[in-house]
Enzyme design. Sequence first.
Site, short mmCIF file in Angstrom:
data_model
loop_
_atom_site.label_atom_id
_atom_site.label_comp_id
_atom_site.label_asym_id
_atom_site.label_seq_id
_atom_site.Cartn_x
_atom_site.Cartn_y
_atom_site.Cartn_z
N ALA A 195 0.82 -1.22 0.00
CA ALA A 195 0.00 0.00 0.00
C ALA A 195 0.85 1.27 0.00
CB ALA A 195 -0.91 0.00 1.22
N GLU A 255 -15.23 -5.13 -3.57
CA GLU A 255 -14.78 -6.47 -3.99
C GLU A 255 -15.41 -7.58 -3.14
OE1 GLU A 255 -12.26 -7.31 -6.67
OE2 GLU A 255 -13.62 -8.95 -6.25
N VAL A 289 -19.10 -9.52 -3.82
CA VAL A 289 -19.41 -10.58 -4.80
C VAL A 289 -18.38 -11.70 -4.69
CG1 VAL A 289 -19.77 -11.12 -7.23
CG2 VAL A 289 -20.41 -8.86 -6.37
N GLY A 312 -17.07 -13.35 -2.26
CA GLY A 312 -16.11 -13.33 -1.15
C GLY A 312 -14.67 -13.10 -1.58
N GLY A 338 -23.82 -24.92 9.96
CA GLY A 338 -23.53 -23.49 10.02
C GLY A 338 -23.34 -22.84 8.65
N ASP A 364 -29.74 -13.36 -2.65
CA ASP A 364 -28.32 -13.02 -2.45
C ASP A 364 -27.57 -13.15 -3.79
OD1 ASP A 364 -25.83 -12.81 -0.61
OD2 ASP A 364 -25.48 -14.66 -1.72
N LYS A 373 -25.67 -10.15 -6.27
CA LYS A 373 -24.30 -10.24 -6.81
C LYS A 373 -24.32 -10.20 -8.33
CE LYS A 373 -22.97 -12.97 -2.76
NZ LYS A 373 -22.95 -14.33 -2.21
N1 HSE Z 1 -24.64 -16.26 2.20
C1 HSE Z 1 -23.71 -16.17 1.11
C2 HSE Z 1 -23.42 -17.56 0.57
C3 HSE Z 1 -22.40 -15.52 1.47
O1 HSE Z 1 -23.97 -18.54 1.03
O2 HSE Z 1 -22.64 -17.63 -0.37
C4 HSE Z 1 -22.52 -14.05 1.61
O3 HSE Z 1 -23.03 -13.46 0.47
#
Ligand code: HSE
Length: 434
Positions: free
Chosen positions: A33, A129, A132, A134, A187, A201, A205
């Site tokens: 950086a 970033e 979308v 991760g 989980g 979700d 994205k």
């Molecule tokens: N809940 C999302 C997933 C992750 O299962 O990919 C966060 O967007």
Amino acid sequence: MKPVNVGLLGIGTVGGGTYTVLTRNAEEISRRAGRPIRIFAVADRNLEHARNIAKDACKITDDAFAVVGDPAVDVVVELIGGYDLARELVLTAIHNGKHVVTANKALLAVHGNEIFAAARKKGVIVAFEAAVAGGIPIIKALREGLAANRIEWVAGIINGTTNFILSEMRDRGLSFAEALAGAQRLGYAEADPTFDIEGIDAAHKATLMASIAFGIPVQFDKAYVEGITRLEAIDLKYAEQLGYRIKLLGIAKRREDGVELRVHPVLIPAKRLIANVEGAMNAVLVKADAVGATLYYGKGAGAEPTASAVIADLVDVARAATTDPNNRVPHLAFQSDQLHDLPILPIAEAETACYLRLTVADKPGVLADVTRILADQEISIDAFLQREPKEGKTDVIMLTHRCKEKQADAAICKIEDLSAVVGKVTRLRLEDLQ
Ligand code: HSE
């Protein structure tokens, strides 16, 4: 050199990961950086938890507005999620001249045009970033890495929860409900999994990817969204027998007359690399004119993978903060006055091949009637599978060539009206992804 002071809003899973990685890799990050990046202030409703995690932060508060109003904060990292409060905090941060890094896809898919306009006015960066897929640097790839190309389409497994559920349904023959319960036990799925399983979700994205791929404003309200809740294990099995896998894809496709923006379960050939992305992993396939097809694969969620994306944005902000705002990478990849108003096409206009499953009485002439209806709609059959008859009925599975959604709708309506057809026709879309 003066450090970049980060104000962190929310120190849950991703916030904690951001703190950990920034601390662990401080030297590497600062070498990239050009100056240190440090968590200066943290806002979280759970003060004790925040104090336990962010031990070196100068300020810890439960008042997020104190952080976005703090003159010492250079960049606000918004990790609280949701729409209203996040929107207010982000707009206030921008108004106060702070750059923003966010992982909040819902916020940007719905309020992105307003937020980017406000950021342009103030000459600040809004980087996303982490919103979308991760840890996969797909925003950077679409926005910068592929800047020479005319992007034709993007198709992604961009929700890990649903991909995990589909893998379980296929591998273990579970029903949707059983696989969802398993995902919740492990989980992967939230207690309220609606956004994931209903495709919302993924649609957030896909909306963002469509904008930066084609240079159009964000238009979540025009996306077609269908989740995996109605999928039956039997269709995953038949798809497999025909050489396909079923995946929940976010698809953004450019056509002459507009953009297809849709999320739904799709049959894809089992031999494609993306068809073999299993469990909670993500992958995005991009087709562009110069480079051809490129595939991006990795973890789409989790503390450190998502922190990896957040911190990459912080490094970008650290490097660009002192530059002329007019010469920075535009928020949506294309210069803001060069965005096109290419319409998002209604789903009735989408073109895909189809998988049709119907139960019919096992008697002469039934298939002739069905194929006649398809022919009348100019739908051509590509493959056909018929199961052993049982109690005078049999399952028939047909794959069609590409047709418009409205042609398939009309044909299905007529097929369901045939007296020899039992119940509803199951229709899934099929993409070759060539
Ligand atoms: N809940 C999302 C997933 C992750 O299962 O990919 C966060 O967007």
